[in-house]
Design an enzyme around this catalytic site. Structure first.
Site, PDB file in Angstrom:
ATOM      1  N   ASP A 385       0.860  -1.178   0.000  1.00 63.22           N
ATOM      2  CA  ASP A 385       0.000   0.000   0.000  1.00 63.22           C
ATOM      3  C   ASP A 385       0.904   1.238   0.000  1.00 63.22           C
ATOM      4  O   ASP A 385       2.093   1.158   0.320  1.00 63.22           O
ATOM      5  CB  ASP A 385      -0.883  -0.030   1.252  1.00 63.22           C
ATOM      6  CG  ASP A 385      -1.709   1.222   1.406  1.00 63.22           C
ATOM      7  OD1 ASP A 385      -2.450   1.562   0.466  1.00 63.22           O
ATOM      8  OD2 ASP A 385      -1.609   1.869   2.462  1.00 63.22           O
ATOM      9  N   ASP A 387      -0.217   5.280   0.811  1.00 64.66           N
ATOM     10  CA  ASP A 387      -0.487   6.297   1.828  1.00 64.66           C
ATOM     11  C   ASP A 387      -0.746   5.661   3.189  1.00 64.66           C
ATOM     12  O   ASP A 387      -1.612   4.804   3.340  1.00 64.66           O
ATOM     13  CB  ASP A 387      -1.682   7.153   1.419  1.00 64.66           C
ATOM     14  CG  ASP A 387      -1.462   7.852   0.090  1.00 64.66           C
ATOM     15  OD1 ASP A 387      -0.302   8.229  -0.178  1.00 64.66           O
ATOM     16  OD2 ASP A 387      -2.426   8.008  -0.677  1.00 64.66           O
TER      17      ASP A 387
END
Length: 568
Positions: A385, A387
């Site tokens: 991932d 952010d």
């Protein structure tokens, strides 16, 4: 707690640089609680400069306490300014009576803060102060203030970012002072604006800096320069220490703004310092520190995440919290150069010095690049991932200037590449559908990401993003598996040898859907309701870690355990 979600929030920042840095995780926490609200920070000029580029903030107002806002008339003028902004909530991280009084005078209807300094009358929601006996770290103190509002999860490390332009400007300045672009910089910060009691002896700073510079120069075969940092009024101290070092050095004492100080600290391989604001700035920039503590309490103000860096003498009168020592300053004079030098060598290279000519291996410094078994991850794919996992998540990152990695991320990903792993980024980017950024903006952000990773030798094998709105019902938005299926088709991923690392329950759900192992990192902000939901739905991650470097450590050990069991 609120009948309606606040839409216009005033955040009163702490007054001191070190406190402001320790408040930074809570700032991110506040943004996560109210992602759609406008957040304005009110801060004194130095702290305002520190957070000038913070993506979580919509605006920074400067509190001119020695100028236009001095005295009762100045407070009235400031209250009038705040009243015109129409704030509906004030969150007061600054503990003083004055902060609550000004918020009340400005007519802000909801005023939230700790019940300190006799200001309960001016708070609509006073929060009980932790018991002194608990010795809560100041980072957690600020974080815990938001818990009644719904904030939960592990406290992330403080993080500060320096723009590439600021870094380049500092490199140019150091070059003009005689430091080459490839030189290793060792920083020392020998002063303290708090008072002389917090200052270790200048001749000992000089001796440690000289010995460490010579050691690093021998080990790495590169020139080393010592950068001496300090506040205005500490120029003569800096010059005195430079004359004692008797090797290449630059004196920046009293000659930097806060942003320039951040850029200078970021350039350092290590910072040796008293308990000061620059100590916290360095730790938040991912720079290893050696922190010499005397009259202050390292349990509450040690550099968060680098507690092993503290050097202190256990004596009966410390911590006393006095600015000037009334006796013999034993808390500092009893700390030898050898003790500080030993910790400095550990922080720089992961070696414990036993004596002249003797060394033994020790655990590496937290931000050092640790060695990884050769190609143990060959054939493995790590889905990452973005952010909240690789970088702070302010809500929506709209330009490269807002993008910076968490400390240690680039080095951790370099370890995975060195071990043979394939790294693939998978990220939801609904800001495109919402009109908040363009595909061109996203491409520029990912170009900066690749550049930052490339500085440590890390590379990404693929970047996949979902540009759709959550209501579109697409098959690629996590936790749906569309992005991973595309990676399988284009890159031939073996899902039986794959991991997903993310900061959100949807990352864990995605891992379960595709049969990958999963690690939840808490550098993002996961609310307790979300963690509870994981338990209720049996979406338990294989591991929870406080940061991506920790996730990498566990992942490597997990793969090694699996290889060992297969061999047996």
């Amino acid at each position: 707690m609120f009948k309606e979600q606040p839409r216009n929030i005033l955040l009163r920042a702490p007054n001191w640089i070190g406190d402001a840095v320790m408040c930074e995780p809570a700032l991110r926490g506040l943004r996560s609680l109210f992602p759609e609200a406008g957040i304005t920070m009110l801060a004194k000029s130095t702290v305002a400069e520190l957070f000038r580029s913070a993506p979580e903030l919509n605006r920074v107002l400067v509190y001119e306490d020695r100028g236009g806002h001095a005295g009762l008339s100045g407070k009235w003028a400031l209250a009038g300014l705040l009243r015109r902004h129409g704030f509906d909530l004030a969150v007061l991280f600054q503990n003083a009576f004055e902060a609550a009084f000004i918020a009340w005078l400005a007519g802000i209807p909801q005023r939230y803060g700790y019940a300190t300094d006799g200001r309960v009358f001016f708070l609509t929601t006073p929060v009980a102060v932790p018991e002194r006996s608990q010795s809560v770290h100041q980072v957690e103190y600020y974080w815990n203030l938001l818990k009644p509002l719904g904030l939960s999860g592990s406290v992330p490390l403080p993080t500060l970012s320096v723009t590439s332009e600021e870094s380049q400007a500092m490199d140019t300045r150091l070059a003009a002072l005689g430091s080459g672009s490839s030189d290793i910089v060792i920083g020392i910060n020998p002063g303290s604006t708090y008072g002389s009691a917090k200052r270790w002896l200048p001749e000992r700073f000089a001796e440690v800096a000289r010995r460490l510079a010579e050691q690093v120069e021998r080990d790495e075969g590169r020139a080393v320069v010592v950068a001496i940092l300090g506040a205005k009024g500490e120029e003569s101290l800096g010059e005195d220490i430079a004359s004692r070092i008797n090797r290449p050095s630059v004196v920046l004492s009293g000659a930097t703004t806060i942003r320039e100080l951040m850029a200078a600290v970021k350039r350092c391989r290590i910072l040796i310092t008293n308990d000061t604001g620059p100590m916290h700035v360095a730790a938040a920039c991912g720079v290893p520190v050696v922190a010499v503590f005397g009259p202050t309490d390292s349990r509450t103000t040690a550099p968060y995440g680098q507690e092993q860096s503290v050097v202190r003498e256990v004596i009966e009168c410390a911590p006393c919290l006095l600015r000037e020592c009334p006796i013999d300053h034993r808390c500092m004079t009893r700390i030898s150069t050898d003790r500080v030098y030993e910790v400095a060598v550990q922080q720089v290279s992961g070696l414990r010095v036993k004596g002249e000519g003797q060394e033994e291996k020790n655990s590496p410094a937290p931000h050092a690049l640790r060695l990884t078994p050769d190609r143990v991850l060959e054939g493995y794919t790590i889905f990452l991932d973005r952010d909240g996992t690789l970088n702070p998540d302010p809500g929506y990152i709209k330009s490269p200037d807002q993008f910076e990695l968490f400390p240690g991320v680039a080095e951790a990903l370099a370890r995975l590449k060195l071990a043979g792993a394939r790294l693939i980024l998978i990220t939801n980017q609904s800001g495109i559908a919402r009109g908040l950024l363009s595909r061109h903006n996203l491409e520029a952000i990912h170009k900066k990401l690749r550049h930052l990773l490339g500085q440590t030798g890390a590379t990404l094998d693929g970047i996949y993003f979902c540009p759709h709105h959550p209501d579109d019902g697409c098959g690629c938005r996590k936790p749906n598996r569309g992005m991973i299926d595309q990676a399988i088709q284009e890159l031939g991923v073996d899902l039986e040898r794959s991991y997903v690392i993310g900061d959100h329950p949807r990352d864990i759900e995605l891992a379960k859907r595709v049969g990958a192992r999963s690690v939840l990192v808490t550098t993002g902000v996961t609310r307790w309701q979300e963690l509870e939901a994981l338990t209720d739905t049996h979406l338990i991650p294989d591991r929870v870690e406080a940061s991506l470097p920790g996730a990498v450590d566990w992942l490597l050990s997990d793969v090694n355990r699996g290889a060992l069991s297969r061999h047996e």
